[in-house]
Design a protein around this motif. Sequence first.
Motif, short mmCIF file in Angstrom:
data_model
loop_
_atom_site.label_atom_id
_atom_site.label_comp_id
_atom_site.label_asym_id
_atom_site.label_seq_id
_atom_site.Cartn_x
_atom_site.Cartn_y
_atom_site.Cartn_z
N VAL A 1 0.86 -1.18 0.00
CA VAL A 1 0.00 0.00 0.00
C VAL A 1 0.90 1.23 0.00
O VAL A 1 1.80 1.35 0.83
CB VAL A 1 -0.92 0.02 1.24
N VAL A 2 0.68 2.13 -0.94
CA VAL A 2 1.47 3.36 -1.00
C VAL A 2 0.61 4.51 -0.50
O VAL A 2 -0.55 4.67 -0.87
CB VAL A 2 1.98 3.65 -2.44
N GLY A 3 1.18 5.30 0.42
CA GLY A 3 0.51 6.49 0.91
C GLY A 3 0.94 7.70 0.11
O GLY A 3 2.14 7.87 -0.18
N SER B 1 4.01 16.48 -14.81
CA SER B 1 4.65 15.20 -15.16
C SER B 1 5.48 14.67 -13.99
O SER B 1 5.56 13.45 -13.77
CB SER B 1 5.52 15.33 -16.41
N GLY B 2 6.08 15.57 -13.22
CA GLY B 2 6.85 15.13 -12.05
C GLY B 2 5.97 14.54 -10.96
O GLY B 2 6.39 13.64 -10.23
N ASP B 3 4.71 15.02 -10.85
CA ASP B 3 3.78 14.46 -9.87
C ASP B 3 3.44 13.01 -10.22
O ASP B 3 3.37 12.14 -9.34
CB ASP B 3 2.50 15.29 -9.82
N VAL B 4 3.24 12.76 -11.52
CA VAL B 4 2.97 11.39 -11.97
C VAL B 4 4.16 10.50 -11.68
O VAL B 4 4.02 9.37 -11.18
CB VAL B 4 2.64 11.38 -13.48
N LEU B 5 5.36 10.99 -11.96
CA LEU B 5 6.58 10.21 -11.71
C LEU B 5 6.73 9.89 -10.23
O LEU B 5 7.09 8.76 -9.86
CB LEU B 5 7.80 10.99 -12.21
N ALA B 6 6.45 10.87 -9.36
CA ALA B 6 6.57 10.64 -7.92
C ALA B 6 5.62 9.55 -7.46
O ALA B 6 6.00 8.65 -6.69
CB ALA B 6 6.30 11.94 -7.17
N LEU C 1 8.36 11.04 7.62
CA LEU C 1 9.73 10.64 7.98
C LEU C 1 9.78 9.91 9.31
O LEU C 1 10.71 9.14 9.56
CB LEU C 1 10.64 11.87 8.01
N ALA C 2 8.78 10.15 10.17
CA ALA C 2 8.75 9.46 11.46
C ALA C 2 8.33 8.00 11.33
O ALA C 2 8.54 7.21 12.25
CB ALA C 2 7.79 10.19 12.41
N ALA C 3 7.74 7.64 10.19
CA ALA C 3 7.32 6.26 9.96
C ALA C 3 8.51 5.42 9.54
O ALA C 3 9.42 5.89 8.86
CB ALA C 3 6.22 6.21 8.90
N ASP C 4 8.49 4.16 9.91
CA ASP C 4 9.60 3.26 9.58
C ASP C 4 9.36 2.57 8.23
O ASP C 4 9.37 1.35 8.12
CB ASP C 4 9.78 2.22 10.68
N VAL C 5 9.10 3.39 7.19
CA VAL C 5 8.89 2.88 5.84
C VAL C 5 9.63 3.80 4.87
O VAL C 5 9.96 4.94 5.21
CB VAL C 5 7.39 2.85 5.46
N PRO C 6 9.91 3.32 3.65
CA PRO C 6 10.54 4.20 2.66
C PRO C 6 9.69 5.44 2.40
O PRO C 6 8.46 5.37 2.37
CB PRO C 6 10.64 3.32 1.41
N VAL C 7 10.36 6.57 2.19
CA VAL C 7 9.67 7.83 1.92
C VAL C 7 10.27 8.46 0.67
O VAL C 7 11.49 8.61 0.57
CB VAL C 7 9.78 8.81 3.11
N VAL D 1 4.68 8.86 -0.33
CA VAL D 1 5.06 9.91 -1.29
C VAL D 1 4.61 11.22 -0.69
O VAL D 1 3.41 11.40 -0.39
CB VAL D 1 4.37 9.69 -2.66
N VAL D 2 5.53 12.15 -0.49
CA VAL D 2 5.23 13.41 0.20
C VAL D 2 5.69 14.60 -0.63
O VAL D 2 6.82 14.61 -1.12
CB VAL D 2 5.93 13.47 1.58
N GLY D 3 4.80 15.59 -0.81
CA GLY D 3 5.26 16.87 -1.32
C GLY D 3 4.63 17.43 -2.56
O GLY D 3 4.57 18.65 -2.70
N PRO D 4 4.18 16.62 -3.55
CA PRO D 4 3.66 17.23 -4.78
C PRO D 4 2.50 18.19 -4.49
O PRO D 4 1.48 17.77 -3.94
CB PRO D 4 3.18 16.02 -5.60
N GLY D 5 2.67 19.46 -4.82
CA GLY D 5 1.61 20.45 -4.60
C GLY D 5 1.19 20.59 -3.16
O GLY D 5 0.08 21.01 -2.87
N GLY D 6 2.08 20.27 -2.23
CA GLY D 6 1.70 20.22 -0.82
C GLY D 6 1.46 21.55 -0.16
O GLY D 6 0.80 21.63 0.88
N GLY D 7 2.01 22.61 -0.72
CA GLY D 7 1.79 23.94 -0.18
C GLY D 7 2.22 24.06 1.27
O GLY D 7 3.22 23.47 1.71
#
Length: 511
Positions: free
Chosen positions: A240-242, A442-447, A320-326, A303-309
């Motif tokens: 599951v990807v967040g 296009s970078g949002d799709v890639l992320a 980053l506090a989670a023990d999973v890849p970010v 995945v964190v950050g695209p258009g996050g404002g």
Amino acid sequence: MRHAHRVEVVRAAEAALMARLPEGTLMQRAATGLAVTCARLLTRRRGRVYGSRVVVLAGSGDNGGDALYAGAALARRGARVTAVLLAPSRAHPGGLAALRAAHGRVVLDQEVGLADFSRADLVLDGIVGIGGRGGLRAQAQPYARAARRGVVVAVDVPSGVDADTGEVAGVALRADVTVCFGTYKPGLLIDPGASYAGAVQLVGIGLELPPAEVAAPQHADVAALLPLPGAESDKYRRGVVGVAAGSARYPGAALLAVAGALRGGAGAVRYVGTAAEEVVRRFPEALVTEGGPAGAGRVQAWVVGPGGGEGAGRALTEALAADVPVLVDADGLTELARLGPGALAGRTAPTLLTPHTGEAARLLAGAGDRGGDGDADGAGSSGARPPAADELAATRLATARRLAAAYRATVLLKGSTTVVADPGGAVRVNPTGTSWLATAGSGDVLAGLAGSLLAAGLSPLDAASVAAYLHGLAARRTAATPGAPVTALEVAAALPAAWNDVRSASPGQAS
């Protein structure tokens, strides 16, 4: 993989092989392969080698020798070969003697040489070899600027291109084809050098080489890494990807990141953010919540950050506090640059950063990197200016490596050549893509795509490499007919076809 080796590694392998072979054997192998490629090009263009006009631009040393020997081989097949000697006193004696014995013509006058250059059917660029540094010297620069009608074939590397980095520090001669010997050189795979190399063809000469530091994946490599469900798979076992993306100002970033994530191999996409209503309306299969990552439930990657404002800082801290890849992108990178590498200290799970060169400049400045004057721990020289984005674009390989070292994270540096570097020193260069990818979203799709691959179990290096490859392939498919601009959503929609292209081209993967 296309494996590329640095010049010093190639030189060592050449020296070891030459010690076991009769003198001149290695150069003859290279020249023969070069001549065969040139003959094939002439036959394709003119129907024959006989009577073709060939010009050899011969500098000093072995690179000029390779070109002269190849020119001699073409002259023996009836080509009208002219050698323009750019360093007459240092021309390779054996190659020059072979050309003269084959009734080749030798020219020293630049005006005559330029006239022959402009009329040639094929030009062999043997001015500077893989050991060259900096742009072309003054006497060679007119050939880089002159009009030409024939195909230019570079010998091992286009003259003026740094073979190790792809950097072009001055004037360089643009090739249509580059014939490289023994192994690919990094500078042939990475812009700006790659744009000077044209089509790159490898001629084996028997070198024994160590594992390469730089590689470019091909279809079979990507197919072998694709996460495929098994008979016992369910959506949770597949990962599951967040996705923490989007804001009131940029709700579209959330939709695009989720679109990429849904096509990345994970079993489910869990979205958090202010665009939950828009996301579930467009993608009813997504799991949504309006909270932050901390209260979203279990995921295998974020995945964190695209258009996050303005919410990107909180989302980054919680992920980053989670023990999973970010995976950190866009506004998440801006926050990370503000915090510096210390924000990643103590993390046991891997981190993947996906900057363009402007974001890379901010990240390096945040790490105290002032173009090599500072160190990776943020204690940079306060008097030096921060790196500029255009400078980083011209030194893509070094930039990706500096970022990976500074943040101890895997870095996917986006641009005309996408470079993926991990903190251990491994580098992969993406060979797919199109300039039409320089479009909003296009970078949002890639992320989203790369994050999904992380959740499916791929390492950051593999996830970034596969995502960049499929992303570029999908864009090519979308832009191919009629070669018009593409949108980010069109690229996302073409990702399943890109998967199929990769799998169908690889034996054992198409079932």
